[in-house]
Enzyme design. Structure first.
Site, short mmCIF file in Angstrom:
data_model
loop_
_atom_site.label_atom_id
_atom_site.label_comp_id
_atom_site.label_asym_id
_atom_site.label_seq_id
_atom_site.Cartn_x
_atom_site.Cartn_y
_atom_site.Cartn_z
N GLY A 126 -28.88 -22.08 8.74
CA GLY A 126 -29.62 -22.70 9.45
C GLY A 126 -29.34 -23.01 10.98
O GLY A 126 -28.17 -22.66 11.40
N ILE A 168 -28.81 -21.01 18.04
CA ILE A 168 -27.81 -20.14 18.70
C ILE A 168 -26.37 -20.89 18.73
O ILE A 168 -26.44 -22.00 19.10
CB ILE A 168 -28.23 -19.25 19.83
CG1 ILE A 168 -27.25 -18.26 20.19
CG2 ILE A 168 -28.17 -20.39 20.93
CD1 ILE A 168 -27.61 -17.31 21.34
N THR A 169 -25.39 -20.19 18.45
CA THR A 169 -24.05 -20.67 18.85
C THR A 169 -22.84 -19.58 19.17
O THR A 169 -23.31 -18.47 19.04
CB THR A 169 -23.51 -21.43 17.65
OG1 THR A 169 -22.30 -22.61 18.18
CG2 THR A 169 -22.99 -20.88 16.69
N PHE A 170 -21.95 -19.95 19.53
CA PHE A 170 -20.81 -18.90 19.97
C PHE A 170 -19.51 -19.27 18.94
O PHE A 170 -19.17 -20.61 18.76
CB PHE A 170 -20.26 -19.18 21.21
CG PHE A 170 -19.04 -18.59 21.67
CD1 PHE A 170 -19.46 -17.29 21.75
CD2 PHE A 170 -17.87 -19.02 21.77
CE1 PHE A 170 -18.04 -16.27 22.19
CE2 PHE A 170 -16.73 -18.21 21.88
CZ PHE A 170 -16.90 -16.97 22.34
N HIS A 171 -19.01 -17.92 18.56
CA HIS A 171 -17.73 -18.16 18.00
C HIS A 171 -16.76 -17.41 18.49
O HIS A 171 -17.19 -16.27 19.08
CB HIS A 171 -17.79 -17.70 16.30
CG HIS A 171 -18.67 -18.69 15.57
ND1 HIS A 171 -18.91 -19.74 15.19
CD2 HIS A 171 -19.85 -17.99 14.76
CE1 HIS A 171 -19.72 -20.25 14.56
NE2 HIS A 171 -20.45 -19.09 14.23
N ILE A 222 -22.28 -27.11 13.08
CA ILE A 222 -22.63 -26.88 11.55
C ILE A 222 -23.95 -26.43 11.34
O ILE A 222 -24.87 -26.68 11.92
CB ILE A 222 -22.64 -28.25 10.91
CG1 ILE A 222 -21.09 -29.03 11.02
CG2 ILE A 222 -22.75 -28.12 9.52
CD1 ILE A 222 -21.17 -30.27 10.15
N GLY A 223 -23.85 -25.32 10.33
CA GLY A 223 -25.01 -24.40 9.96
C GLY A 223 -24.69 -23.73 8.64
O GLY A 223 -23.84 -23.27 8.48
N CYS A 234 -26.82 -24.23 20.18
CA CYS A 234 -27.85 -25.11 18.96
C CYS A 234 -29.21 -25.45 19.52
O CYS A 234 -29.65 -26.31 18.85
CB CYS A 234 -27.09 -25.96 18.48
SG CYS A 234 -25.40 -25.59 17.61
#
Length: 239
Positions: free
Chosen positions: A82, A85-88, A148-149, A178
């Site tokens: 879910g 977009i995000t970054f790791h 959180i996804g 996000c």
């Protein structure tokens, strides 16, 4: 009523696609009922080289946007979790719980709230005012510290949470994290004014997870087959 027993496996620094493959093996094990006598789920702990990931609403990120982000030196992955977009990246604790929600006696909504609560417990134990906002995740003073996804199929979860410890927050400046306009990101290091590493945080995070989900966490029992760093006994000192 018995307490759910979950394995903990530390993958270390691992590519995003490789971590997806590890999750997939644990998901298949749970779907098949697991091996006789094995615990019924796992927490996979890791950090990733720089990578941008998008969730199921991936239509907002065409090939041109993917190329732009790859041009920064990061990987780019489209996933079934879910969220947007995000970054790791290095310095970010990523936790992928592969669990059967029935064993935890939780709905999907309650499970996501539980992930938030575990991180809030951790933050407050460090003296930080972790809190919820209408958008999913954990926030400190209006900035997101934990994204959180999740994905859930046949009551089995995958994907999870990403907690900024001493992450280079500059990577987030190239996206709208996000998809939430006008909100910033932060890290434990930034909020506490001192270096906070992943190794500093794993033990208190696992304790907060156990308290929130009323479960028992045990190290992976087959290190020769799964060569990773496992959680030591709590009396053995920090990881």
């Amino acid at each position: 009523m018995s307490v759910p027993v979950l394995r903990v496996r530390r993958l270390g620094l691992v590519g995003y696609a490789e971590a997806l493959g590890v999750q997939g093996r644990y998901v298949r094990e749970l779907k098949a009922g697991g091996e006789a006598g094995s615990p019924g789920g796992a927490l996979l702990l890791c950090e990733h080289p720089a990578v941008y990931t998008v969730g199921v609403r991936r239509g907002r990120y065409p090939g041109e946007e993917e190329a732009r982000l790859r041009g920064l030196g990061a990987d780019f992955q489209r996933t079934d979790r879910g969220g947007l977009i995000t970054f790791h990246g290095p310095g970010q604790l990523v936790c992928y719980p592969v669990l059967h929600l029935g064993a935890l006696r939780r709905s999907l909504r309650s499970y996501v709230c539980g992930l938030e609560s575990a991180v809030i417990r951790l933050c407050r134990g460090l003296g930080l005012p972790g809190e919820r906002q209408p958008d999913t995740g954990v926030w400190v003073r209006g900035n997101k510290i934990c994204a959180i996804g999740v994905h859930c199929a046949r009551h089995i979860t995958s994907h999870g949470l990403a907690l900024n410890c001493n992450t280079d927050l500059g990577w987030f400046g190239h996206i709208v994290p996000c998809g939430i306009v006008g909100k910033g990101v932060t890290s434990l290091t930034q909020e506490l004014g001192r270096q906070v590493t992943i190794d500093d945080i794993i033990a208190p995070f696992l304790e907060a997870f156990e308290e929130e989900f009323q479960c028992q966490l045990v190290p992976e029992q087959n290190p020769e087959q799964n060569p990773v760093q496992n959680r030591p006994d709590r009396d053995a000192g920090p990881l």
